[in-house]
Design an enzyme around this catalytic site. Structure first.
Site, PDB file in Angstrom:
ATOM      1  N   GLY A   1      -1.857  -7.063  -6.910  1.00 24.59           N
ATOM      2  CA  GLY A   1      -1.800  -6.664  -5.503  1.00 24.59           C
ATOM      3  C   GLY A   1      -1.630  -5.169  -5.395  1.00 24.59           C
ATOM      4  O   GLY A   1      -1.877  -4.414  -6.338  1.00 24.59           O
TER       5      GLY A   1
ATOM      6  N   PHE B   1       1.112  -3.596  -4.946  1.00 27.08           N
ATOM      7  CA  PHE B   1       2.320  -3.087  -5.586  1.00 27.08           C
ATOM      8  C   PHE B   1       2.567  -3.641  -6.980  1.00 27.08           C
ATOM      9  O   PHE B   1       3.213  -3.005  -7.790  1.00 27.08           O
ATOM     10  CB  PHE B   1       3.546  -3.440  -4.726  1.00 27.08           C
ATOM     11  CG  PHE B   1       3.549  -2.756  -3.405  1.00 27.08           C
ATOM     12  CD1 PHE B   1       3.922  -1.431  -3.305  1.00 27.08           C
ATOM     13  CD2 PHE B   1       3.148  -3.425  -2.262  1.00 27.08           C
ATOM     14  CE1 PHE B   1       3.916  -0.784  -2.084  1.00 27.08           C
ATOM     15  CE2 PHE B   1       3.135  -2.793  -1.044  1.00 27.08           C
ATOM     16  CZ  PHE B   1       3.512  -1.465  -0.950  1.00 27.08           C
ATOM     17  N   ALA B   2       2.072  -4.842  -7.209  1.00 25.00           N
ATOM     18  CA  ALA B   2       2.496  -5.514  -8.442  1.00 25.00           C
ATOM     19  C   ALA B   2       1.352  -6.187  -9.174  1.00 25.00           C
ATOM     20  O   ALA B   2       0.322  -6.526  -8.593  1.00 25.00           O
ATOM     21  CB  ALA B   2       3.557  -6.553  -8.088  1.00 25.00           C
TER      22      ALA B   2
ATOM     23  N   LYS C   1       6.393 -10.383 -13.386  1.00 29.71           N
ATOM     24  CA  LYS C   1       5.983  -9.638 -12.188  1.00 29.71           C
ATOM     25  C   LYS C   1       6.273  -8.180 -12.473  1.00 29.71           C
ATOM     26  O   LYS C   1       7.433  -7.773 -12.619  1.00 29.71           O
ATOM     27  CB  LYS C   1       6.743 -10.129 -10.952  1.00 29.71           C
ATOM     28  CG  LYS C   1       6.340  -9.361  -9.691  1.00 29.71           C
ATOM     29  CD  LYS C   1       6.705 -10.103  -8.418  1.00 29.71           C
ATOM     30  CE  LYS C   1       6.255  -9.314  -7.195  1.00 29.71           C
ATOM     31  NZ  LYS C   1       6.447 -10.049  -5.932  1.00 29.71           N
TER      32      LYS C   1
ATOM     33  N   ASP D   1       8.046 -13.213   4.695  1.00 25.87           N
ATOM     34  CA  ASP D   1       6.649 -13.054   4.276  1.00 25.87           C
ATOM     35  C   ASP D   1       6.079 -14.416   3.863  1.00 25.87           C
ATOM     36  O   ASP D   1       5.468 -14.554   2.811  1.00 25.87           O
ATOM     37  CB  ASP D   1       6.561 -12.038   3.126  1.00 25.87           C
ATOM     38  CG  ASP D   1       5.142 -11.513   2.950  1.00 25.87           C
ATOM     39  OD1 ASP D   1       4.299 -11.746   3.845  1.00 25.87           O
ATOM     40  OD2 ASP D   1       4.867 -10.878   1.908  1.00 25.87           O
TER      41      ASP D   1
HETATM   42  N1  LIG Z   1       5.009 -17.533 -11.198  1.00 23.79           N
HETATM   43  C1  LIG Z   1       3.729 -17.509 -10.859  1.00 23.79           C
HETATM   44  N2  LIG Z   1       2.858 -18.376 -11.399  1.00 23.79           N
HETATM   45  C2  LIG Z   1       1.548 -18.370 -11.057  1.00 23.79           C
HETATM   46  N3  LIG Z   1       1.013 -17.485 -10.168  1.00 23.79           N
HETATM   47  C3  LIG Z   1       1.836 -16.584  -9.601  1.00 23.79           C
HETATM   48  C4  LIG Z   1       3.220 -16.549  -9.914  1.00 23.79           C
HETATM   49  N4  LIG Z   1       3.791 -15.558  -9.193  1.00 23.79           N
HETATM   50  C5  LIG Z   1       2.811 -15.017  -8.476  1.00 23.79           C
HETATM   51  N5  LIG Z   1       1.630 -15.609  -8.699  1.00 23.79           N
HETATM   52  C6  LIG Z   1       0.324 -15.255  -8.098  1.00 23.79           C
HETATM   53  O1  LIG Z   1       0.354 -13.882  -7.802  1.00 23.79           O
HETATM   54  C7  LIG Z   1       0.192 -13.671  -6.391  1.00 23.79           C
HETATM   55  C8  LIG Z   1       1.010 -12.475  -5.972  1.00 23.79           C
HETATM   56  O2  LIG Z   1       2.372 -12.718  -6.258  1.00 23.79           O
HETATM   57  P1  LIG Z   1       3.527 -12.041  -5.381  1.00 23.79           P
HETATM   58  O3  LIG Z   1       3.362 -12.463  -3.956  1.00 23.79           O
HETATM   59  O4  LIG Z   1       4.832 -12.313  -6.018  1.00 23.79           O
HETATM   60  O5  LIG Z   1       3.120 -10.509  -5.544  1.00 23.79           O
HETATM   61  P2  LIG Z   1       3.171  -9.345  -4.480  1.00 23.79           P
HETATM   62  O6  LIG Z   1       2.632  -8.131  -5.106  1.00 23.79           O
HETATM   63  O7  LIG Z   1       4.543  -9.282  -3.905  1.00 23.79           O
HETATM   64  O8  LIG Z   1       2.147  -9.860  -3.378  1.00 23.79           O
HETATM   65  P3  LIG Z   1       2.009  -9.322  -1.884  1.00 23.79           P
HETATM   66  O9  LIG Z   1       2.859  -8.117  -1.731  1.00 23.79           O
HETATM   67  O10 LIG Z   1       0.543  -9.049  -1.764  1.00 23.79           O
HETATM   68  O11 LIG Z   1       2.474 -10.497  -1.028  1.00 23.79           O
HETATM   69  C9  LIG Z   1       0.597 -14.979  -5.743  1.00 23.79           C
HETATM   70  O12 LIG Z   1      -0.055 -15.146  -4.487  1.00 23.79           O
HETATM   71  C10 LIG Z   1       0.125 -15.997  -6.770  1.00 23.79           C
HETATM   72  O13 LIG Z   1      -1.253 -16.237  -6.606  1.00 23.79           O
END
Ligand SMILES: Nc1ncnc2c1ncn2[C@@H]1O[C@H](COP(=O)(O)OP(=O)(O)OP(=O)(O)O)[C@@H](O)[C@H]1O
Length: 453
Positions: A109, A111-112, A129, A220
């Site tokens: 994404g 950020f991550a 993550k 969220d």
């Molecule tokens: N433990 C996990 N196992 C499998 N897939 C995962 C897992 N954690 C996250 N994902 C995948 O990664 C995506 C992004 O994870 P997450 O929402 O934690 O990241 P983010 O960078 O905070 O996203 P955003 O800020 O865009 O909401 C999730 O929508 C999912 O598809």
């Protein structure tokens, strides 16, 4: 700290406070490796890394560790607000390669990065993550990790391990792997079966109800933040606690989320205006998610009654200015509409608690109206038929061929579409088409009975 003992490692899921677990923090004033509990006594002595054990077992929450074991404790009912005390966690500096084989990037994404990894010392699959260090603050990272870890005890909240570290570019924490990804990748264009939606709704309302009981607001909630552990949706878990906030605090809008998920009271704010974080914003997002999983789409692009006619129509209905059910809600039963009204009311005072949906579990949700008129004919012939119209095909499969034909004819004639069809013509055209698609197609073997109406 990059030095990790050469013995085998295990992740231990322990509460940060209260059991002498592995949570550690840095005293922000003197940078020493100590942390304090709520009575301001020094407690922790080890950093939050994979900790060495004599067994070398990786203890995965909910799998190898019983929820009732001493390691995987349920949080106290009355935690005295401990959950809101976010410790300064020491983040040892290391590289991914020190302990992990990165097998795949699951998602990336703004950020991550979400990385599927194998933890070599224990030969276990975990998800890391990795939040880009330049795009977040240590405090923000610690907040997300802390809330995720502290809430991990709930059956429908993703389990985070007591493992956090930093690399040159990322702040990283470890969590369990959801083998079927997120809800977004599991929902077809027409949504999910009513039964699956009920299962998901029940599990999520329980997870969010648990958070709300701790005075935490997720903020969220969306289909991308719900992870799937079983293909029949009997086990889903809430994830991404990056925006999670203590109820009542002043906050800004969550960035990088779909506008369809933003509650109207937040859309109406002017840029950079702050507002009080309340659990009813989760209720709103829950209502949107419920619609989304039932239909495959959100009900509107944004809850702006001036710019979005779909929302304006719903708002008129919800405020009882009209009895006309909005077009995109017509497939739902009056009971489910009552439930939607409670979650998606514009009036924040009127909006229901997150667990409201549990009162509607025994009701039928989808009625399968396919006409726009209020007197629309129901496709479903029996009052006990629980299936939604999007699963018409599956249901048809359970009926005999003759029943299917009869029902189809009846339905077509109710719409004035009972025009005689030249079957020979239809058969020839289908044969032509099939033989162009598949050279191995054998018209002797393949049956076209379904077309004989
Ligand atoms: N433990 C996990 N196992 C499998 N897939 C995962 C897992 N954690 C996250 N994902 C995948 O990664 C995506 C992004 O994870 P997450 O929402 O934690 O990241 P983010 O960078 O905070 O996203 P955003 O800020 O865009 O909401 C999730 O929508 C999912 O598809």
């Amino acid at each position: 700290m990059g030095t990790i003992e050469k013995r085998s490692f295990s992740f231990r899921l322990r509460r940060s406070f209260g059991d002498g677990g592995s949570t550690n923090s840095r005293n922000s004033n003197n940078n020493s490796s100590t942390c304090t509990n709520h009575n301001n006594q020094k407690r922790c002595s080890t950093p939050l890394t994979p900790t060495s054990t004599s067994t070398g077992r990786l203890e995965v929450p909910g799998a190898s560790v019983s929820r009732r074991s001493s390691i995987y404790k349920k949080p106290d009912k009355n935690d005295g607000g401990q959950i809101h005390m976010i410790p300064d966690v020491e983040l040892p500096l290391m590289t991914f390669a020190d302990q992990y084989n990165i097998e795949k990037t699951l998602a990336e994404g703004c950020f991550a990065k979400i990385l599927l990894c194998r933890h070599r010392p224990t030969n276990t699959t975990v998800v890391l993550k990795a939040v880009h260090a330049e795009l977040t603050t240590i405090k923000e990272f610690q907040k997300e990790f802390h809330y995720n870890y502290e809430l991990s005890h709930h059956h429908h909240i993703l389990s985070a391990y007591a493992v956090a570290f930093q690399t040159m570019d990322y702040l990283v924490f470890a969590m369990e792997h959801a083998p079927y990804g997120d809800l977004a990748s599991n929902i077809g264009p027409n949504g999910l079966h009513e039964t699956a939606c009920k299962l998901i709704a029940e599990q999520l309302s329980s997870a969010l109800g648990f958070m709300h009981s701790k005075n935490l607001v997720h903020r969220d909630l969306k289909i991308e933040n719900v992870l799937v552990f079983t293909p029949d949706f009997t086990r889903v878990k809430l994830c991404d606690f990056g925006a999670t906030t203590k109820k009542g605090l002043l906050v800004h809008k969550v960035k990088h989320t779909w506008t369809s998920c933003v509650p109207p009271e937040q859309l109406e704010l002017i840029k950079n205006e702050r507002f009080q974080c309340l659990s009813i914003s989760d209720s709103w997002q829950f209502g949107i998610l419920l619609y989304n999983i039932l239909t495959g789409n959100p009900p509107w692009l944004s809850a702006d009654w001036v710019k979005d006619p779909a929302y304006a129509n719903f708002m008129k209905y919800e405020q009882r200015k009209t009895t006309k059910v909005p077009e995109n809600f017509r497939r739902f039963s009056p009971r489910l509409m009552r439930c939607f009204r409670k979650y998606l009311t514009h009036d924040t005072e009127e909006r229901c608690k997150i667990t409201e949906v549990t009162k509607y579990m025994k009701d039928r949700w989808v009625e399968c109206r396919i006409s726009a008129s209020k007197s629309a004919t129901l496709i479903s012939p029996t009052p006990h038929d629980q299936d939604s119209c999007i699963y018409l095909n599956q249901r048809e499969g359970r009926l005999s061929g003759d029943e299917n034909k009869l029902r189809f004819k009846r339905m077509m004639s109710s719409y004035g579409l009972d025009i005689p069809i030249d079957q020979t013509m239809v058969r020839r055209r289908v044969w032509d088409w099939l033989s162009t698609c598949d050279a191995s197609f054998d018209p002797e073997v393949e049956s076209l009975h379904a077309l004989d109406m």
